[in-house]
Design a protein around this motif. Structure first.
Motif, PDB file in Angstrom:
ATOM      1  N   ALA A  12       0.852  -1.196   0.000  1.00 37.05           N
ATOM      2  CA  ALA A  12       0.000   0.000   0.000  1.00 37.05           C
ATOM      3  C   ALA A  12       0.883   1.239   0.000  1.00 37.05           C
ATOM      4  O   ALA A  12       1.985   1.236   0.556  1.00 37.05           O
ATOM      5  N   SER A  13       0.378   2.297  -0.617  1.00 42.75           N
ATOM      6  CA  SER A  13       1.139   3.546  -0.715  1.00 42.75           C
ATOM      7  C   SER A  13       0.305   4.701  -0.163  1.00 42.75           C
ATOM      8  O   SER A  13      -0.881   4.825  -0.486  1.00 42.75           O
ATOM      9  N   PRO A  14       0.908   5.576   0.667  1.00 40.28           N
ATOM     10  CA  PRO A  14       0.165   6.734   1.187  1.00 40.28           C
ATOM     11  C   PRO A  14      -0.157   7.767   0.113  1.00 40.28           C
ATOM     12  O   PRO A  14      -0.996   8.644   0.325  1.00 40.28           O
ATOM     13  N   GLU A  15       0.509   7.663  -1.054  1.00 35.90           N
ATOM     14  CA  GLU A  15       0.249   8.620  -2.134  1.00 35.90           C
ATOM     15  C   GLU A  15      -0.985   8.249  -2.951  1.00 35.90           C
ATOM     16  O   GLU A  15      -1.513   9.077  -3.691  1.00 35.90           O
TER      17      GLU A  15
ATOM     18  N   ALA B 222      -8.673  -1.055   8.200  1.00 33.07           N
ATOM     19  CA  ALA B 222      -7.351  -1.364   7.648  1.00 33.07           C
ATOM     20  C   ALA B 222      -7.194  -0.534   6.383  1.00 33.07           C
ATOM     21  O   ALA B 222      -8.032  -0.607   5.477  1.00 33.07           O
ATOM     22  N   LEU B 223      -6.122   0.275   6.319  1.00 31.95           N
ATOM     23  CA  LEU B 223      -5.920   1.178   5.189  1.00 31.95           C
ATOM     24  C   LEU B 223      -5.142   0.463   4.075  1.00 31.95           C
ATOM     25  O   LEU B 223      -3.996   0.044   4.289  1.00 31.95           O
ATOM     26  N   PHE B 224      -5.784   0.299   2.926  1.00 37.49           N
ATOM     27  CA  PHE B 224      -5.150  -0.317   1.763  1.00 37.49           C
ATOM     28  C   PHE B 224      -4.600   0.736   0.799  1.00 37.49           C
ATOM     29  O   PHE B 224      -4.163   0.393  -0.295  1.00 37.49           O
ATOM     30  N   GLY B 225      -4.616   1.979   1.213  1.00 34.21           N
ATOM     31  CA  GLY B 225      -4.065   3.054   0.401  1.00 34.21           C
ATOM     32  C   GLY B 225      -4.424   4.400   0.997  1.00 34.21           C
ATOM     33  O   GLY B 225      -5.421   4.544   1.704  1.00 34.21           O
ATOM     34  N   GLY B 226      -3.571   5.410   0.733  1.00 31.62           N
ATOM     35  CA  GLY B 226      -3.853   6.767   1.180  1.00 31.62           C
ATOM     36  C   GLY B 226      -3.597   6.992   2.653  1.00 31.62           C
ATOM     37  O   GLY B 226      -2.909   6.212   3.319  1.00 31.62           O
ATOM     38  N   LYS B 227      -4.168   8.064   3.177  1.00 28.96           N
ATOM     39  CA  LYS B 227      -4.051   8.402   4.588  1.00 28.96           C
ATOM     40  C   LYS B 227      -5.301   9.156   5.009  1.00 28.96           C
ATOM     41  O   LYS B 227      -6.028   9.714   4.187  1.00 28.96           O
ATOM     42  N   VAL B 228      -5.560   9.175   6.314  1.00 22.42           N
ATOM     43  CA  VAL B 228      -6.758   9.818   6.830  1.00 22.42           C
ATOM     44  C   VAL B 228      -6.408  10.538   8.125  1.00 22.42           C
ATOM     45  O   VAL B 228      -5.578  10.060   8.910  1.00 22.42           O
TER      46      VAL B 228
ATOM     47  N   LEU C 209      -7.340   7.197  -0.737  1.00 25.84           N
ATOM     48  CA  LEU C 209      -7.719   6.506   0.496  1.00 25.84           C
ATOM     49  C   LEU C 209      -8.710   5.376   0.196  1.00 25.84           C
ATOM     50  O   LEU C 209      -9.721   5.579  -0.482  1.00 25.84           O
ATOM     51  N   ARG C 210      -8.372   4.177   0.711  1.00 22.31           N
ATOM     52  CA  ARG C 210      -9.294   3.045   0.704  1.00 22.31           C
ATOM     53  C   ARG C 210      -9.171   2.362   2.053  1.00 22.31           C
ATOM     54  O   ARG C 210      -8.165   1.706   2.340  1.00 22.31           O
ATOM     55  N   ALA C 211     -10.177   2.545   2.894  1.00 21.88           N
ATOM     56  CA  ALA C 211     -10.158   2.006   4.256  1.00 21.88           C
ATOM     57  C   ALA C 211     -11.245   0.946   4.381  1.00 21.88           C
ATOM     58  O   ALA C 211     -12.430   1.233   4.199  1.00 21.88           O
ATOM     59  N   LEU C 212     -10.842  -0.280   4.692  1.00 19.03           N
ATOM     60  CA  LEU C 212     -11.781  -1.390   4.853  1.00 19.03           C
ATOM     61  C   LEU C 212     -12.249  -1.462   6.303  1.00 19.03           C
ATOM     62  O   LEU C 212     -11.433  -1.560   7.224  1.00 19.03           O
ATOM     63  N   VAL C 213     -13.553  -1.406   6.522  1.00 18.99           N
ATOM     64  CA  VAL C 213     -14.129  -1.545   7.865  1.00 18.99           C
ATOM     65  C   VAL C 213     -14.264  -3.037   8.163  1.00 18.99           C
ATOM     66  O   VAL C 213     -15.105  -3.723   7.581  1.00 18.99           O
ATOM     67  N   PHE C 214     -13.398  -3.580   9.056  1.00 18.04           N
ATOM     68  CA  PHE C 214     -13.447  -5.007   9.345  1.00 18.04           C
ATOM     69  C   PHE C 214     -14.064  -5.312  10.711  1.00 18.04           C
ATOM     70  O   PHE C 214     -14.283  -6.469  11.056  1.00 18.04           O
TER      71      PHE C 214
END
Length: 667
Positions: free
Chosen positions: A247-250, A273-279, A253-258
């Motif tokens: 995953a890359s912070p650039e 769980a963040l599969f990309g980006g930042k929040v 954002l894709r955040a999976l609610v588990f």
């Protein structure tokens, strides 16, 4: 201790309560939690000392190559929670005073039963060869009824620790959990625990792992989680063998609610769980499921208590609070993304398939609204439970809930009582059947030729059905070969069909059977444990449906059918099942002032009967001699009164009878 405004004054006002100081740090936190429970209007005040105020953790230093996400999987009681304690202790997340307390088992029901029923997350800071790493750990349950928790946890990880007891060896749930991780293509690190036990045989267990899982024995790590032996090698293996998240912070954002839970003050707290980006706080995110927009109010990690941070980055696991006030807004498996950067949602999870259904009703209909709110909040925390509204002539309005197993149902009921102070009546558990309709009118009404029946009282008549289908499961039994004969007899008595038998070593055998789910769901596991002196283990998975000769059996009390005790049975087992249920009811229902007939009936035909005798009263006790006609009148009046009571009397059925009536005592 720092108090919020007005709280100190309230404490002085209630100074008559005795303060009990916390044994750990000398604070009044223990007393204050108890006091807030018994004082409802104090719930608006919160201790500022219970959660940190400063967002002093900078997660930007942990690039994705320094992050490891893993979970612990194993059979029940093989030491998952104890190992999690040691990992937390070594990395400084908890103090040494909390040793062997199973910190991640936070629910009261987990403490009382000694099992994990809810997956818990914790973030660990670990220096490997002088380089700081962020390890995100998820402790998972070990019982088959909570396998959905395991599958959801695996989706947020890149590797697993597979723990095997050095004394007991590979068990049924060990096999099931291994294949869950194997199908997800995760890195698997085998851990042999409890090497400090007197009868531990790690060489035998290593041979089992190599034969069953095809993992070289030199990859196994021998530890004692209780004593802390070699636990540091586990952390080294996590960093070296488990790959970092891709995953890359650039990226967007894709955040999976588990996972998620409900907080009275902040609303829904979602584990992501963040599969990309930042929040970060203040970001506006959109839910893929409902297309609603929310503003992030708080982000952070779990250590295992909530620790707010400034941001969460790609590859990390943490929590977010986005002001979701409605329970329906937090869907497990949902994807959150930034409002100005829409993305394709993540695959999410397969919907859980309930294996056991039971009716749940309030003790009093005035408690219906409160119980509905409690069930909604608890199902948010346990998304594997299905809920649909139901009603009963005897019990009123309620719900029919679907669970993954009988233990799951019992734990859910216990959590309702402990966490929400709700008292409920639970009916006898049943399994979902299918009926293939032959009536064109019913097919048009239901919109399908095949319907699912979860309530036995709604089981369609044979005249409008071409065939019935019952759920089948593939069961795996691991046991010492000394008990093979008894286990084969038990499986045959439950209509089991053997598919495979394999010796995993010189003394242990693994058997695979196809079972009708209805035959094993209530008491099969208890009988298996009893006849094998506790050494056998059992696990099952869904295997579809098969045609069967099924009939609806009703229970009559004084000629009146009891809807809650209606069951679906195989025709070949109807008589034995009906007789057993009548005998159980005779033991469970207290005696009345009138005679009670307990009958099992198929349609209009009664196939079994038991009679609960009435309390007897000697009406002639005070008659000494005298006219015989006086005695005859008293006896006649008594007989007429009993006949009238039998006609209009209501039979009191205890709520415990609903489950005990289904349990069989196989010889």
């Amino acid at each position: 201790m720092i108090l919020q405004r007005g709280e100190a004054a309230l404490l002085r006002h209630f100074s008559r309560f005795k303060l009990h100081r916390n044994k750990v740090d000398g604070s009044c936190l223990t007393f204050r939690h108890r006091w807030m429970k018994i004082t409802p209007f104090m719930h608006g005040f919160k201790l500022m000392s219970t959660r940190p105020n400063k967002e002093n953790v900078d997660l930007s230093v942990f690039s994705s190559d320094r992050i490891r996400n893993f979970c612990i999987i194993a059979h029940i009681d093989h030491g998952k929670s104890t190992l999690a304690d040691r990992l937390l202790e070594i990395t400084g997340a908890i103090s040494a005073t909390e040793k062997n307390r199973q910190v991640l088992d936070q629910l009261q029901v987990e403490r009382e039963r000694g099992i994990t029923v809810k997956a818990q997350t914790a973030s660990l800071f670990y220096h490997h060869q002088g380089v700081p790493h962020l390890l995100n750990l998820i402790d998972t349950p070990g019982h088959v009824d909570f396998s959905y928790e395991v599958s959801r946890s695996i989706s947020a990880c890149q590797g697993v620790l597979l723990i095997v007891d050095a004394n007991q060896g590979i068990q049924a749930q060990t096999v099931a959990n291994f294949y869950l991780a194997f199908e997800a293509q995760l890195a698997i690190i085998p851990i042999i625990n409890k090497i400090d036990l007197k009868n531990a045989d790690p060489e035998r267990v290593e041979a089992q792992i190599e034969k069953v899982f095809d993992i070289p024995r030199d990859e196994c790590i021998r530890i004692s989680a209780k004593l802390g032996t070699n636990v540091d090698k586990v952390l080294e293996a996590v960093v070296e063998r488990i790959p970092p998240p891709a995953a890359s912070p650039e990226s967007p954002l894709r955040a999976l609610v588990f996972d998620s839970n409900f907080d009275h003050y902040r609303g829904v707290v979602a584990n992501v769980a963040l599969f990309g980006g930042k929040v970060k706080k203040g970001d506006r995110v959109v839910s893929s499921h409902l297309k609603k927009t929310y503003e992030i109010q708080e982000v952070g990690i779990l250590r295992p208590q909530e620790l707010p941070t400034s941001q969460l980055f790609a590859g990390q696991v943490g929590f977010v609070v986005a002001g979701m006030k409605d329970i329906k807004e937090a869907q497990v498996g949902d994807t959150l993304f930034l409002q100005d950067r829409p993305v394709e949602p993540l695959p999410g999870f397969k919907a859980a398939k309930p294996m056991v259904f039971a009716g749940m009703f309030p003790m009093d209909q005035s408690e219906y609204t409160g119980l509905r709110s409690a069930i909604q909040r608890l199902t948010l925390n346990d998304s594997s439970v299905s809920v649909q509204r139901d009603s009963s002539l005897a019990l009123g309005a309620g719900w029919r809930l679907g669970f993954l197993g009988l233990l799951h149902m019992e734990v859910f009921n216990q959590r309702l009582e402990q966490e929400f102070n709700a008292s409920v009546i639970v009916t006898a558990p049943t399994v979902p059947y299918k009926a293939v309709l032959s009536s064109a009118k019913l097919i048009k009404e239901h919109g399908s030729e095949e319907i699912i029946v979860v309530n036995p009282a709604q089981f369609p008549d044979r005249s409008v059905v071409s065939q019935y289908l019952e759920p089948i499961v593939l069961g795996t039994i691991l046991a010492p070969d000394d008990f093979t004969g008894q286990i084969l007899s038990l499986c045959a008595s439950r209509r089991g069909v053997q598919k495979n038998m394999l010796y995993i070593d010189d003394h242990r055998v693994m058997m695979k059977y196809m079972f009708p789910l209805n035959e094993i769901v209530v008491d099969f596991y208890d009988l298996l444990k009893s006849m094998s002196s506790g050494y056998a283990s059992f696990d099952y998975e869904n295997a579809g449906y098969e045609a069967a000769d099924l009939i609806k059996m009703e229970i009559l009390l004084n000629g009146r059918p009891v809807e809650e005790l209606t069951t679906i049975v195989h025709r070949a087992r109807a008589y034995s099942a009906g007789k057993a249920m009548c005998e159980r009811l005779k033991e469970s229902i207290p005696r009345q002032m009138f005679e009670v007939a307990v009958q099992a009936a198929i349609g209009s035909k009664v196939i079994a009967r038991e009679t609960i005798k009435a309390f007897r009263k000697n009406v002639l006790a005070k008659c000494y001699g005298g006219d015989i006609t006086r005695k005859m009148k008293l006896l006649k009046r008594q007989a007429e009164g009993k006949k009238k009571m039998r006609r209009i009397g209501n039979v009191d059925v205890p709520k415990d009878a609903f489950i005990s009536v289904l349990k069989r005592k196989d010889k």
